[in-house]
Motif scaffolding. Sequence first.
Motif, PDB file in Angstrom:
ATOM      1  N   ASN A 221       0.852  -1.179   0.000  1.00 40.84           N
ATOM      2  CA  ASN A 221       0.000   0.000   0.000  1.00 40.84           C
ATOM      3  C   ASN A 221       0.895   1.237   0.000  1.00 40.84           C
ATOM      4  O   ASN A 221       1.639   1.462   0.948  1.00 40.84           O
ATOM      5  CB  ASN A 221      -0.903  -0.026   1.238  1.00 40.84           C
ATOM      6  CG  ASN A 221      -1.890   1.110   1.238  1.00 40.84           C
ATOM      7  OD1 ASN A 221      -2.099   1.775   0.235  1.00 40.84           O
ATOM      8  ND2 ASN A 221      -2.516   1.331   2.378  1.00 40.84           N
ATOM      9  N   ARG A 222       0.833   2.007  -1.061  1.00 38.90           N
ATOM     10  CA  ARG A 222       1.711   3.171  -1.204  1.00 38.90           C
ATOM     11  C   ARG A 222       0.915   4.446  -1.528  1.00 38.90           C
ATOM     12  O   ARG A 222       1.090   5.031  -2.589  1.00 38.90           O
ATOM     13  CB  ARG A 222       2.745   2.895  -2.291  1.00 38.90           C
ATOM     14  CG  ARG A 222       3.649   1.714  -1.965  1.00 38.90           C
ATOM     15  CD  ARG A 222       4.584   1.413  -3.116  1.00 38.90           C
ATOM     16  NE  ARG A 222       5.324   0.201  -2.885  1.00 38.90           N
ATOM     17  CZ  ARG A 222       6.562   0.149  -2.367  1.00 38.90           C
ATOM     18  NH1 ARG A 222       7.176   1.252  -2.047  1.00 38.90           N
ATOM     19  NH2 ARG A 222       7.151  -1.011  -2.176  1.00 38.90           N
TER      20      ARG A 222
ATOM     21  N   GLU B 123       1.063   9.115  -4.816  1.00 37.28           N
ATOM     22  CA  GLU B 123       0.256  10.186  -5.424  1.00 37.28           C
ATOM     23  C   GLU B 123       0.556  11.537  -4.776  1.00 37.28           C
ATOM     24  O   GLU B 123       0.705  12.548  -5.465  1.00 37.28           O
ATOM     25  CB  GLU B 123      -1.237   9.870  -5.319  1.00 37.28           C
ATOM     26  CG  GLU B 123      -2.109  10.893  -6.003  1.00 37.28           C
ATOM     27  CD  GLU B 123      -3.590  10.540  -5.923  1.00 37.28           C
ATOM     28  OE1 GLU B 123      -4.395  11.488  -5.881  1.00 37.28           O
ATOM     29  OE2 GLU B 123      -3.929   9.347  -5.914  1.00 37.28           O
ATOM     30  N   ALA B 124       0.665  11.552  -3.451  1.00 34.98           N
ATOM     31  CA  ALA B 124       0.964  12.811  -2.753  1.00 34.98           C
ATOM     32  C   ALA B 124       2.358  13.319  -3.133  1.00 34.98           C
ATOM     33  O   ALA B 124       2.549  14.523  -3.326  1.00 34.98           O
ATOM     34  CB  ALA B 124       0.858  12.614  -1.242  1.00 34.98           C
TER      35      ALA B 124
ATOM     36  N   ARG C  39       7.653  11.777   0.825  1.00 33.25           N
ATOM     37  CA  ARG C  39       8.490  12.936   0.542  1.00 33.25           C
ATOM     38  C   ARG C  39       7.656  14.204   0.338  1.00 33.25           C
ATOM     39  O   ARG C  39       8.113  15.309   0.602  1.00 33.25           O
ATOM     40  CB  ARG C  39       9.359  12.687  -0.704  1.00 33.25           C
ATOM     41  CG  ARG C  39      10.183  11.420  -0.700  1.00 33.25           C
ATOM     42  CD  ARG C  39      11.078  11.236   0.501  1.00 33.25           C
ATOM     43  NE  ARG C  39      11.859  12.423   0.774  1.00 33.25           N
ATOM     44  CZ  ARG C  39      12.199  12.819   2.002  1.00 33.25           C
ATOM     45  NH1 ARG C  39      11.833  12.126   3.051  1.00 33.25           N
ATOM     46  NH2 ARG C  39      12.914  13.908   2.158  1.00 33.25           N
ATOM     47  N   GLY C  40       6.449  14.048  -0.152  1.00 30.82           N
ATOM     48  CA  GLY C  40       5.598  15.193  -0.437  1.00 30.82           C
ATOM     49  C   GLY C  40       5.217  16.001   0.791  1.00 30.82           C
ATOM     50  O   GLY C  40       4.946  17.192   0.689  1.00 30.82           O
ATOM     51  N   GLU C  41       5.193  15.359   1.958  1.00 32.37           N
ATOM     52  CA  GLU C  41       4.823  16.082   3.175  1.00 32.37           C
ATOM     53  C   GLU C  41       5.813  17.214   3.454  1.00 32.37           C
ATOM     54  O   GLU C  41       5.405  18.351   3.703  1.00 32.37           O
ATOM     55  CB  GLU C  41       4.769  15.126   4.366  1.00 32.37           C
ATOM     56  CG  GLU C  41       3.622  14.143   4.301  1.00 32.37           C
ATOM     57  CD  GLU C  41       3.614  13.177   5.474  1.00 32.37           C
ATOM     58  OE1 GLU C  41       4.330  13.417   6.468  1.00 32.37           O
ATOM     59  OE2 GLU C  41       2.887  12.172   5.393  1.00 32.37           O
ATOM     60  N   HIS C  42       7.088  16.902   3.437  1.00 32.45           N
ATOM     61  CA  HIS C  42       8.117  17.908   3.697  1.00 32.45           C
ATOM     62  C   HIS C  42       8.107  18.980   2.610  1.00 32.45           C
ATOM     63  O   HIS C  42       8.140  20.179   2.894  1.00 32.45           O
ATOM     64  CB  HIS C  42       9.490  17.221   3.790  1.00 32.45           C
ATOM     65  CG  HIS C  42      10.610  18.155   4.066  1.00 32.45           C
ATOM     66  ND1 HIS C  42      11.618  18.385   3.171  1.00 32.45           N
ATOM     67  CD2 HIS C  42      10.893  18.925   5.151  1.00 32.45           C
ATOM     68  CE1 HIS C  42      12.468  19.252   3.685  1.00 32.45           C
ATOM     69  NE2 HIS C  42      12.064  19.597   4.881  1.00 32.45           N
ATOM     70  N   ARG C  43       8.037  18.540   1.360  1.00 33.97           N
ATOM     71  CA  ARG C  43       8.014  19.488   0.240  1.00 33.97           C
ATOM     72  C   ARG C  43       6.827  20.435   0.355  1.00 33.97           C
ATOM     73  O   ARG C  43       6.968  21.644   0.187  1.00 33.97           O
ATOM     74  CB  ARG C  43       7.898  18.723  -1.082  1.00 33.97           C
ATOM     75  CG  ARG C  43       9.180  18.611  -1.796  1.00 33.97           C
ATOM     76  CD  ARG C  43       8.992  17.862  -3.101  1.00 33.97           C
ATOM     77  NE  ARG C  43       9.798  16.663  -2.976  1.00 33.97           N
ATOM     78  CZ  ARG C  43       9.440  15.469  -3.349  1.00 33.97           C
ATOM     79  NH1 ARG C  43       8.291  15.251  -3.922  1.00 33.97           N
ATOM     80  NH2 ARG C  43      10.252  14.458  -3.177  1.00 33.97           N
ATOM     81  N   GLY C  44       5.659  19.865   0.603  1.00 35.32           N
ATOM     82  CA  GLY C  44       4.440  20.671   0.672  1.00 35.32           C
ATOM     83  C   GLY C  44       4.498  21.736   1.748  1.00 35.32           C
ATOM     84  O   GLY C  44       4.071  22.879   1.539  1.00 35.32           O
TER      85      GLY C  44
ATOM     86  N   ALA D 106      11.239   6.044  -3.650  1.00 33.44           N
ATOM     87  CA  ALA D 106      10.216   5.802  -2.626  1.00 33.44           C
ATOM     88  C   ALA D 106       9.122   4.873  -3.142  1.00 33.44           C
ATOM     89  O   ALA D 106       8.559   4.083  -2.383  1.00 33.44           O
ATOM     90  CB  ALA D 106       9.607   7.132  -2.170  1.00 33.44           C
ATOM     91  N   ALA D 107       8.844   4.944  -4.428  1.00 30.55           N
ATOM     92  CA  ALA D 107       7.789   4.117  -5.020  1.00 30.55           C
ATOM     93  C   ALA D 107       8.190   2.652  -5.150  1.00 30.55           C
ATOM     94  O   ALA D 107       7.325   1.797  -5.306  1.00 30.55           O
ATOM     95  CB  ALA D 107       7.402   4.672  -6.390  1.00 30.55           C
TER      96      ALA D 107
END
Length: 150
Positions: free
Chosen positions: A4-5, A9-10, A131-136, A110-111
């Motif tokens: 489950n990844r 998408e994020a 990774r998107g959390e930090h970037r966002g 990561a994928a």
Amino acid sequence: MPDNRPYVEANSRQRERLRALVERLSDGELSGPVNEYWTVAGVLGHIAYWDSRFLVLAEKIDRGEPWVAGDAEPDGDWLNDSTRPVIHAIAPREAGQLALRMAEEADARAAELPLDRLWPGDPDSPISPARGEHRGEHLDEIEAALARRG
């Protein structure tokens, strides 16, 4: 463990947001302040640094190496503070391109990395595939600073 990844998408969404920002900003905007410590390009360089760290630690997974205490993210702000002058020495446009390149590489890794070696599947893992959390978080800061300047 199921494969489950949801972070894929994020990560892609924030990477494309990063791409759009880097492509639309002028060199002057990239050189402008986000706060008293960081320029826009500096924040982008910071993002690149943390994605690069992810990639270096992903190589340990490839080699089958266990995590060690030195792999953990350090407490406090000293690491970000100590890298700031080095990051700000990178030309603003280059910092933006580097952030995008590191994001692309980190998201691809990561994928595909095994979930049982990544946090939270491995609670001892020093790396999260989200990774998107930090970037966002930092893209929000940049956009807010740009909006304040008009």
